[in-house]
Design a protein around this motif. Structure first.
Motif, PDB file in Angstrom:
ATOM      1  N   LEU B  76      57.059  52.223  13.353  1.00  0.00           N
ATOM      2  CA  LEU B  76      58.254  52.081  14.211  1.00  0.00           C
ATOM      3  C   LEU B  76      58.639  53.679  14.584  1.00  0.00           C
ATOM      4  N   GLU B  77      58.640  53.794  15.990  1.00  0.00           N
ATOM      5  CA  GLU B  77      58.730  55.150  16.255  1.00  0.00           C
ATOM      6  C   GLU B  77      60.450  55.341  16.196  1.00  0.00           C
ATOM      7  N   VAL B  78      61.218  54.590  16.352  1.00  0.00           N
ATOM      8  CA  VAL B  78      62.932  54.567  16.226  1.00  0.00           C
ATOM      9  C   VAL B  78      63.240  53.967  14.927  1.00  0.00           C
ATOM     10  N   SER B  79      64.399  53.893  14.755  1.00  0.00           N
ATOM     11  CA  SER B  79      64.952  52.911  13.618  1.00  0.00           C
ATOM     12  C   SER B  79      65.006  51.584  13.872  1.00  0.00           C
ATOM     13  N   LEU B  80      64.930  50.767  12.956  1.00  0.00           N
ATOM     14  CA  LEU B  80      64.657  49.304  13.193  1.00  0.00           C
ATOM     15  C   LEU B  80      65.790  48.654  14.161  1.00  0.00           C
ATOM     16  N   LEU B  81      67.225  49.160  13.647  1.00  0.00           N
ATOM     17  CA  LEU B  81      68.219  48.641  14.463  1.00  0.00           C
ATOM     18  C   LEU B  81      68.565  49.235  15.928  1.00  0.00           C
ATOM     19  N   GLU B  82      67.654  50.316  16.127  1.00  0.00           N
ATOM     20  CA  GLU B  82      67.760  50.845  17.310  1.00  0.00           C
ATOM     21  C   GLU B  82      66.736  49.997  18.466  1.00  0.00           C
ATOM     22  N   LYS B  83      65.711  49.716  17.544  1.00  0.00           N
ATOM     23  CA  LYS B  83      64.563  48.935  18.553  1.00  0.00           C
ATOM     24  C   LYS B  83      65.243  47.398  18.772  1.00  0.00           C
ATOM     25  N   TYR B  84      65.717  46.832  17.512  1.00  0.00           N
ATOM     26  CA  TYR B  84      66.446  45.671  17.831  1.00  0.00           C
ATOM     27  C   TYR B  84      67.878  45.603  17.361  1.00  0.00           C
ATOM     28  N   PRO B  85      68.832  46.045  18.415  1.00  0.00           N
ATOM     29  CA  PRO B  85      70.078  46.165  18.102  1.00  0.00           C
ATOM     30  C   PRO B  85      70.600  44.731  17.844  1.00  0.00           C
ATOM     31  N   CYS B  86      71.714  44.704  16.923  1.00  0.00           N
ATOM     32  CA  CYS B  86      71.969  43.529  16.589  1.00  0.00           C
ATOM     33  C   CYS B  86      73.677  43.388  16.349  1.00  0.00           C
ATOM     34  N   SER B  87      74.264  42.254  16.290  1.00  0.00           N
ATOM     35  CA  SER B  87      75.544  42.332  16.114  1.00  0.00           C
ATOM     36  C   SER B  87      75.826  41.638  14.507  1.00  0.00           C
ATOM     37  N   LYS B  88      74.963  40.958  14.119  1.00  0.00           N
ATOM     38  CA  LYS B  88      74.987  40.491  12.639  1.00  0.00           C
ATOM     39  C   LYS B  88      73.908  40.989  11.873  1.00  0.00           C
ATOM     40  N   PHE B  89      74.153  41.786  10.734  1.00  0.00           N
ATOM     41  CA  PHE B  89      72.921  42.232   9.954  1.00  0.00           C
ATOM     42  C   PHE B  89      73.211  41.792   8.468  1.00  0.00           C
ATOM     43  N   ILE B  90      72.410  40.761   8.275  1.00  0.00           N
ATOM     44  CA  ILE B  90      72.566  40.278   6.845  1.00  0.00           C
ATOM     45  C   ILE B  90      71.421  40.606   5.879  1.00  0.00           C
ATOM     46  N   ILE B  91      71.877  41.158   4.765  1.00  0.00           N
ATOM     47  CA  ILE B  91      70.781  41.918   3.879  1.00  0.00           C
ATOM     48  C   ILE B  91      70.839  41.194   2.343  1.00  0.00           C
ATOM     49  N   ALA B  92      69.491  40.504   2.012  1.00  0.00           N
ATOM     50  CA  ALA B  92      69.594  40.188   0.722  1.00  0.00           C
ATOM     51  C   ALA B  92      68.457  41.007  -0.301  1.00  0.00           C
ATOM     52  N   ILE B  93      69.406  41.553  -1.125  1.00  0.00           N
ATOM     53  CA  ILE B  93      68.605  42.414  -1.977  1.00  0.00           C
ATOM     54  C   ILE B  93      68.778  41.775  -3.581  1.00  0.00           C
ATOM     55  N   GLY B  94      67.377  41.614  -3.970  1.00  0.00           N
ATOM     56  CA  GLY B  94      67.270  40.975  -5.234  1.00  0.00           C
ATOM     57  C   GLY B  94      66.596  39.540  -5.198  1.00  0.00           C
ATOM     58  N   GLU B 169      68.236  55.463   7.097  1.00  0.00           N
ATOM     59  CA  GLU B 169      67.769  56.273   8.367  1.00  0.00           C
ATOM     60  C   GLU B 169      66.864  55.549   9.140  1.00  0.00           C
ATOM     61  N   LYS B 170      65.795  55.134   8.328  1.00  0.00           N
ATOM     62  CA  LYS B 170      64.851  54.220   8.933  1.00  0.00           C
ATOM     63  C   LYS B 170      65.307  52.889   9.536  1.00  0.00           C
ATOM     64  N   VAL B 171      66.171  52.295   8.946  1.00  0.00           N
ATOM     65  CA  VAL B 171      66.914  51.082   9.500  1.00  0.00           C
ATOM     66  C   VAL B 171      68.131  51.181  10.370  1.00  0.00           C
ATOM     67  N   PHE B 172      69.034  51.844   9.882  1.00  0.00           N
ATOM     68  CA  PHE B 172      70.327  52.124  10.861  1.00  0.00           C
ATOM     69  C   PHE B 172      69.877  53.409  11.950  1.00  0.00           C
ATOM     70  N   GLY B 173      69.514  54.392  11.550  1.00  0.00           N
ATOM     71  CA  GLY B 173      69.055  55.611  12.140  1.00  0.00           C
ATOM     72  C   GLY B 173      70.463  55.756  13.232  1.00  0.00           C
ATOM     73  N   SER B 174      70.039  56.057  14.465  1.00  0.00           N
ATOM     74  CA  SER B 174      71.562  56.073  15.176  1.00  0.00           C
ATOM     75  C   SER B 174      71.638  54.885  16.216  1.00  0.00           C
ATOM     76  N   CYS B 175      71.473  53.855  15.547  1.00  0.00           N
ATOM     77  CA  CYS B 175      71.725  52.742  16.225  1.00  0.00           C
ATOM     78  C   CYS B 175      73.183  52.709  16.791  1.00  0.00           C
ATOM     79  N   ALA B 176      73.292  51.751  17.870  1.00  0.00           N
ATOM     80  CA  ALA B 176      74.809  51.406  18.172  1.00  0.00           C
ATOM     81  C   ALA B 176      75.498  50.846  17.113  1.00  0.00           C
ATOM     82  N   ARG B 177      76.571  51.371  16.687  1.00  0.00           N
ATOM     83  CA  ARG B 177      77.425  51.020  15.778  1.00  0.00           C
ATOM     84  C   ARG B 177      78.798  50.055  16.051  1.00  0.00           C
TER      85      ARG B 177
END
Lengths: 250, 306
Positions: B76-94, B169-177
């Protein structure tokens, strides 16, 4: 602080903990649940069977083992440690019989196992056994017994107890449901053990193994069919109880 | 304070604060004194050679976090959430959190994979992400086809401390917050939970929540009390959200079984009633069935414990 005093078994921490023994108790929680119930004329051991790999021979994965004709035990924790403890206990049972010409009492063999475990908490270069055991049987006087041992080498007599994963949940269930009625006859005691296990077992009756000892009779392992029958009966009783409740409510 | 050049003798020489323990192991005790001599000594002995620099560069390259699309194998050239802007981000770790989302959320809708993170560290050595089995550690991102502003991350690999910033940085980057809400699910062993109550009264697994200042909804369980802290990637994401004023909540499940376990996964169920997950879960009985199947297929045939 724990990291400085938890490397060697023979070192107490400043606040009096033997961390290796406490960590061994965590290893016990990794084994599947085992429950023991002392009835009036019967003792019951129920365990949650571990699911066996396709190519693995089921008979070699046993959580309930006979130590003698009148004593048996179920364990939770490290399989290899259990095998060593069981072998030593079995030899001791026979040795006792040869020496004093009497079979061991349940308390004697429990004390033997507990002493063995305690020795390993006080020796340098060894680690504690990572198992807890539920030992059941009948003595010559015909009284049923249930004992529990843990990695520290303590043992206590219980009316009903559980060890292994989710032991706390099962113990709470037993505290609520172990009544005089519940152990009134053999069948009720068996049902109580199965009901306790069903609280925590992941796929119902298929994963339960049960063994009973009745007075003056050898150990009896229940077949899968017999357990299924009991489970269906229990589920019927549950449904009837719920119907009664809803009737009362309306 | 010793002068430089003075001979160092014995384990307690200088303020280098080394101590020998009962077992003879030498332990470096933390020392805030920060002696001048130490710096001089270090300069003399540890001048970086070109080889050192090359090794350091290679290591940095190896430990780089790469985000790419598996289907096209392009990064991806830009961060993930810049390419796919989202209103809900759910992260499962583990693995338990991942199993929860797999069974309850991912089965109620069509999710399309939008990216995959490739990283290497001492605990996570996945280099080939084209043929991943479900049991391997991975970090994959999805979005809901019917509502692309909902993005999900399934992360079952360990992200090391030096990689967390890159990951962010690679996920959020400079996405719209603005208008973004983040929900994080993770597990921790109950022996890490510090409480003044007796531990015999603890009914694990249990859920605790930690939220950022901008998160205004009431969480689905009690808040995490002091002095407990959150670690690793969940802490990094939550800190990031706090700094950038993104409403975020972390649901932490304290359990005594860290491997994939039905009871631990079910402990996350109260979250299904939260606003962020409400519209996403449809068929709960079916989800429970799927979860049971997941358990049996993923059961590690370890015979150490019976």
């Amino acid at each position: 602080m724990a990291s400085r005093y938890d490397r060697a078994i023979t070192v107490f921490s400043p606040d009096g903990h033997l961390f290796q023994v406490e960590y061994a108790q965590e290893a016990v929680k990794k084994g599947s649940t085992a429950v023991g119930i002392r009835g009036t004329d019967i003792v019951v051991l129920g365990v949650e069977k571990k699911s066996v790999a396709k190519l693995q021979d089921e008979r070699t994965v046993r959580k309930i083992c006979a130590l003698d004709d009148h004593v048996c035990m179920a364990f939770a924790g490290l399989t290899a440690d259990a095998r060593v403890v069981i072998n030593r206990a079995r030899v001791e049972c026979q040795s006792h019989k040869l020496t004093v010409e009497d079979p061991v009492t349940v308390e004697y063999i429990t004390r033997f196992i507990a002493t063995l475990k305690q020795k390993y908490t006080q020796s340098n270069g060894r680690r504690p056994f990572g198992i807890s055991a539920l030992i059941v049987g009948f003595d010559d006087d015909g009284i049923p017994r249930l004992y529990q041992t843990d990695p520290s080498g303590t043992y206590h007599a219980w009316k009903a107890n559980a060890i292994g994963r989710s032991a706390k949940t099962v113990r709470e269930f037993l505290e609520k449901n172990y009544t005089e009625d519940a152990i009134a006859n053999d069948n009720e005691a068996i049902k109580l053990a199965i009901r306790a296990l069903l609280e925590v077992v992941q796929s119902g009756g298929k994963n339960i193994e049960l063994a009973v000892i009745r007075r003056n009779q050898p150990l009896k392992m229940f077949s899968a069919k017999e357990i299924e029958l009991q489970v269906t009966e229990i589920e019927k009783e549950k449904e009837e109880a719920e119907k009664k409740k809803s009737k009362k409510a309306t | 304070m010793r002068r430089s050049g003075a001979p160092r003798t014995g384990p307690d020489a200088g303020a280098a604060a080394m101590a020998a323990t009962f077992f003879g192991e030498v332990v470096r005790a933390p020392c805030r004194a920060g002696t001048e001599d130490e710096e001089e000594e270090e300069e003399e002995g540890k001048r970086e050679t070109a080889e050192d620099r090359e090794v350091r560069r290679q290591l940095a390259r190896k430990r780089e976090v790469r985000l790419f699309r598996r289907q096209t194998k392009t990064s991806l050239e830009v961060s993930l959430l810049e390419k796919y802007p989202c209103s809900k981000f759910i992260i499962a770790i583990g693995n338990n959190a991942v199993a929860f989302l797999s069974s309850f959320v991912m089965n109620s809708g069509v999710w399309e994979e939008v990216g995959c993170a490739n990283l290497w560290n001492e605990w996570c050595r996945t280099t080939d992400t084209t043929h991943l089995s479900p049991a391997e550690a991975f970090c994959v991102f999805y979005h809901l086809k019917s509502s692309p502003s909902v993005v999900l991350c399934q992360c079952s690999c360990y992200v090391a401390e030096d990689q967390q910033y890159q990951w962010l940085e690679k996920v959020f980057g400079s996405c719209a917050r603005k208008n973004m809400q983040v929900t994080i699910l993770t597990c921790r062993h109950v022996t890490d939970y510090k409480t003044s109550e007796s531990t015999s009264s603890l009914h694990s697994p249990f859920l605790k929540a930690l939220k950022t200042q901008n998160f205004k909804e009431p969480p689905c369980c009690s808040l995490l009390e002091q002095p407990n802290i959150v670690h690793d990637l969940p802490a990094a994401v939550l800190s990031y959200c706090q700094v950038w004023r993104i409403p975020a909540v972390l649901y932490l499940c304290y359990t005594d079984v860290m491997k994939l376990d039905l009871i631990t996964v079910e402990a996350f169920k109260p979250i299904l009633s939260s606003r962020s997950l409400k519209g996403l879960v449809k068929n709960i009985p079916q989800s429970t069935e799927i979860l049971k199947k997941l358990m049996t297929t993923n059961e590690i045939q370890s015979n150490i414990y019976t």
